[in-house]
Design a protein around this motif. Sequence first.
Motif, short mmCIF file in Angstrom:
data_model
loop_
_atom_site.label_atom_id
_atom_site.label_comp_id
_atom_site.label_asym_id
_atom_site.label_seq_id
_atom_site.Cartn_x
_atom_site.Cartn_y
_atom_site.Cartn_z
N UNK A 109 57.65 66.06 31.78
CA UNK A 109 56.79 67.40 32.00
C UNK A 109 57.60 68.42 32.70
N UNK A 110 57.86 69.61 32.20
CA UNK A 110 58.17 70.67 32.87
C UNK A 110 57.10 71.17 34.21
N UNK A 111 57.25 70.23 34.92
CA UNK A 111 56.25 70.61 36.12
C UNK A 111 57.12 70.45 37.32
N UNK A 112 56.56 71.19 38.44
CA UNK A 112 57.38 71.16 39.68
C UNK A 112 57.45 69.89 40.04
N UNK A 113 56.63 68.79 40.07
CA UNK A 113 56.67 67.53 40.41
C UNK A 113 57.90 66.67 39.83
N UNK A 148 62.87 64.58 46.02
CA UNK A 148 61.53 64.14 46.55
C UNK A 148 61.17 62.88 46.45
N UNK A 149 60.53 62.36 47.70
CA UNK A 149 60.13 60.87 47.69
C UNK A 149 58.84 60.82 47.00
N UNK A 166 52.52 61.29 45.84
CA UNK A 166 51.30 60.51 45.69
C UNK A 166 50.35 61.29 46.70
N UNK A 167 50.93 61.59 47.70
CA UNK A 167 50.02 62.39 48.98
C UNK A 167 49.39 63.51 48.53
N UNK A 198 50.51 69.42 41.79
CA UNK A 198 50.69 68.94 40.36
C UNK A 198 50.57 69.94 39.19
N UNK A 199 49.88 70.90 39.47
CA UNK A 199 49.51 71.84 38.25
C UNK A 199 50.49 73.04 38.32
#
Length: 392
Positions: free
Chosen positions: A120-124, A133-134, A139-140, A145-146
């Motif tokens: 996924x080329x997403x920030x997450x 990032x933890x 999850x929180x 996500x978008x």
Amino acid sequence: MATVLADGRAAWERSGHLFVVADGMGAHAAGELASRLAVDLIPHHYAKQHQPRPIENLHRALIEANNEIYRRGQANIEFRNMGTTASALAILPEGAICAHVGDSRIYHLRNNQLEQITFDHSLVWEMQASGGVAEESVRSGMIPKNVITRSLGPNASVLIDLEGPIPVRKGDKFLLCSDGLSGQLNDEEIGVFMRILPTQTAAQLMIDLANLRGGPDNITLVIVEVVGEGVVTSSQVSLKIPRLPVNESSFKVGFAVVAAICLLASAIFMLVQQQVAALVAAIAGVISLIVGWIIYQAQHMQKEDKGERYGRAPYRRYVCNADAALVDRLAGTIQALKEATVENNWTKAGETLERLRKKGEDAAKERNFTAAVEHYSCTIVETMRLIRDTKQ
Ligand code: CA
């Protein structure tokens, strides 16, 4: 989305069957135009390319699509910076290959194992990959996500991920989908539905469930099921590329001949007591041998490198079995649907729901989770179909 099945064996051997999902971003009209252009342009340019390997053709097709979407975006203020994800899968004699930008995903299911074969080329995902990032902050929901980090259209150039070839077996299934689906269903659920249900039912159920869970985004999916032996990857297919254009064998022989002449000269100089000349000739011979060997190794490695698979897939892997938790979730959805049928007087849908749900409940009591998922899935799909009919 686009599905382009090859017209006959020869066409399949040349460019395979092609499947594309694109999910537009930006203002409504702009996102729609960008994704429309992607699904039109990628198959068009893929068919026109003549690179030695199909994966290079697919890469080129996405680049061409990016150029055109970017150009159209620059030409009209309304469409400025429009963009779209693009995930393309081709099934060829050498296996399955992918070219991909954005967060629309491609999954590969074999038996009960589901693998996500696109990153996924997403920030997450990018933040997780960089280790910055933890899990908890993902999850929180602290990281949106978008947000996607790469797409076709907004920039003059784009980096495309390539994956494969991945060998294809009979019974394999591939799923291409937008985040409207993968954002609402988890990967294990996707794997179980694809594995247990007939393909058409699985597709409809996944769309219905994503909508019932809020459906905040539009949902696009393509399921590719390998039903015949015709497209199965033969073990004889070599993953190596055609030989490099350099005539490497004469190249290597050249160095060997030079080395042999030098060493022979060195021996002759020794015989005639010319020690310095003998030493120089010997050194030249050894250098020639070493250079020849290094070039041979470099070419060899380059060949292997290029002949191997592109990409690092799979990025995620799940074992997908129907379990009590999934059965409970589906039962909960059915209960909510039941309440909606009562509230809205959808009598026919309500009766059908009760009749079908019973079978699911019986299977769940016997702890036959696979059968329970099957029956509950049919309950949801059938009830939703009747509700849609009623509302029309
Ligand atoms: Ca989306």
